[in-house]
Design an enzyme around this catalytic site. Sequence first.
Site, PDB file in Angstrom:
ATOM      1  N   LYS A 275       0.833  -1.201   0.000  1.00 55.78           N
ATOM      2  CA  LYS A 275       0.000   0.000   0.000  1.00 55.78           C
ATOM      3  C   LYS A 275       0.873   1.259   0.000  1.00 55.78           C
ATOM      4  CE  LYS A 275      -3.353  -2.229   3.061  1.00 55.78           C
ATOM      5  NZ  LYS A 275      -4.394  -1.980   4.078  1.00 55.78           N
TER       6      LYS A 275
ATOM      7  N   TYR B 271     -12.104  -2.990  -2.755  1.00 51.77           N
ATOM      8  CA  TYR B 271     -12.700  -3.052  -1.409  1.00 51.77           C
ATOM      9  C   TYR B 271     -14.224  -3.220  -1.539  1.00 51.77           C
ATOM     10  CZ  TYR B 271      -8.439  -1.491   1.107  1.00 51.77           C
ATOM     11  OH  TYR B 271      -7.189  -1.377   1.687  1.00 51.77           O
TER      12      TYR B 271
ATOM     13  N   ARG C 227      -0.851 -14.737   4.168  1.00 51.47           N
ATOM     14  CA  ARG C 227      -1.502 -14.110   5.325  1.00 51.47           C
ATOM     15  C   ARG C 227      -0.688 -14.345   6.605  1.00 51.47           C
ATOM     16  NH1 ARG C 227      -6.005 -10.652   4.703  1.00 51.47           N
ATOM     17  NH2 ARG C 227      -6.771 -11.362   6.707  1.00 51.47           N
TER      18      ARG C 227
ATOM     19  N   THR D 297      -4.642  -7.976  10.948  1.00 51.95           N
ATOM     20  CA  THR D 297      -4.997  -6.652  10.408  1.00 51.95           C
ATOM     21  C   THR D 297      -4.415  -5.492  11.220  1.00 51.95           C
ATOM     22  OG1 THR D 297      -7.070  -7.621   9.635  1.00 51.95           O
ATOM     23  CG2 THR D 297      -6.987  -5.215   9.776  1.00 51.95           C
TER      24      THR D 297
ATOM     25  N   ARG E 118       3.452  -6.948   9.383  1.00 48.46           N
ATOM     26  CA  ARG E 118       2.751  -5.890  10.120  1.00 48.46           C
ATOM     27  C   ARG E 118       3.283  -5.753  11.542  1.00 48.46           C
ATOM     28  NH1 ARG E 118      -3.206  -7.601   7.828  1.00 48.46           N
ATOM     29  NH2 ARG E 118      -3.299  -6.214   6.012  1.00 48.46           N
TER      30      ARG E 118
END
Length: 164
Positions: free
Chosen positions: A12, A52, A91, A97, A108
Site C-alpha cells: 500500500k 474493497y 496471510r 490486520t 505488520r
Amino acid sequence: MTTLERTLVVLKPDAVARGLVGRLVQRFEDAGLKIVGVKMAQLDDEMTRKHYFDLEERFGTAIYEANARAIQRGPVIAMVLEGVEAVANVRRLVGGTYPNEAPPGTIRGDFAHHSKAYAMSQDKGVANLVHASGNVDEAKYEVELWFGADEQFDYHTLAETFTF
Ligand code: ADP
C-alpha cells in the site's frame, strides 16, 4: 489434493512511501513464493470500489472512505504470488490486520504498530502496509481484477528443482 495457488499482495502507499518495497518483497521471496505478476498503479475511485467491494458493508461508510483515501494516497505495488497454499501462507507472513496485535516476525508486526482504536480516533485507515487476499475465493476475484492473463507469467525457478 493440495495444489499451487495464486494470491494477490498489494504494497500500500505507506509501504511504497517508506521505501519498504524491497524488504517486503524479500520476505515473500525468502519463503519461496514466486512472483508471477507485478505492477505499479495509482488507484482511482472505481478500482478502489472494486478492490474493497465489501468493505463498506462490513465496516460502514466512514471506514470505507478512510481506507479509500489511504489506498489512493500514492502509488501501490501489486503482485501475484504463487506457491503451495499461497493464500494462507502469505496471510501468515503478513500478520493480523491490526499491527499492534500482529506478532513479531510478521510484516505488520515488524514494520508497523498502529491500532484499530488509533485509526478510528483519527478517521484514517489502519496503516498496515500490505493487503493480502483473505481466502481462496477472494484471491481468485482479486487476481483477476488486478491482472489480465497476459500480465501473469509461467516460468520455472532454479529453487523449484529442489523443493518440488
Ligand atoms: P485485512 O487487510 O487484514 O484483510 P480487512 O479486510 O478486515 O483486513 O480490512 C481491510 C483494511 O481496512 C485493513 O487492512 C485496514 O487497513 C483497514 N481497516 C480495518 N479495520 C479498520 C478500522 N476499524 N478502522 C480503519 N481501518 C480499518
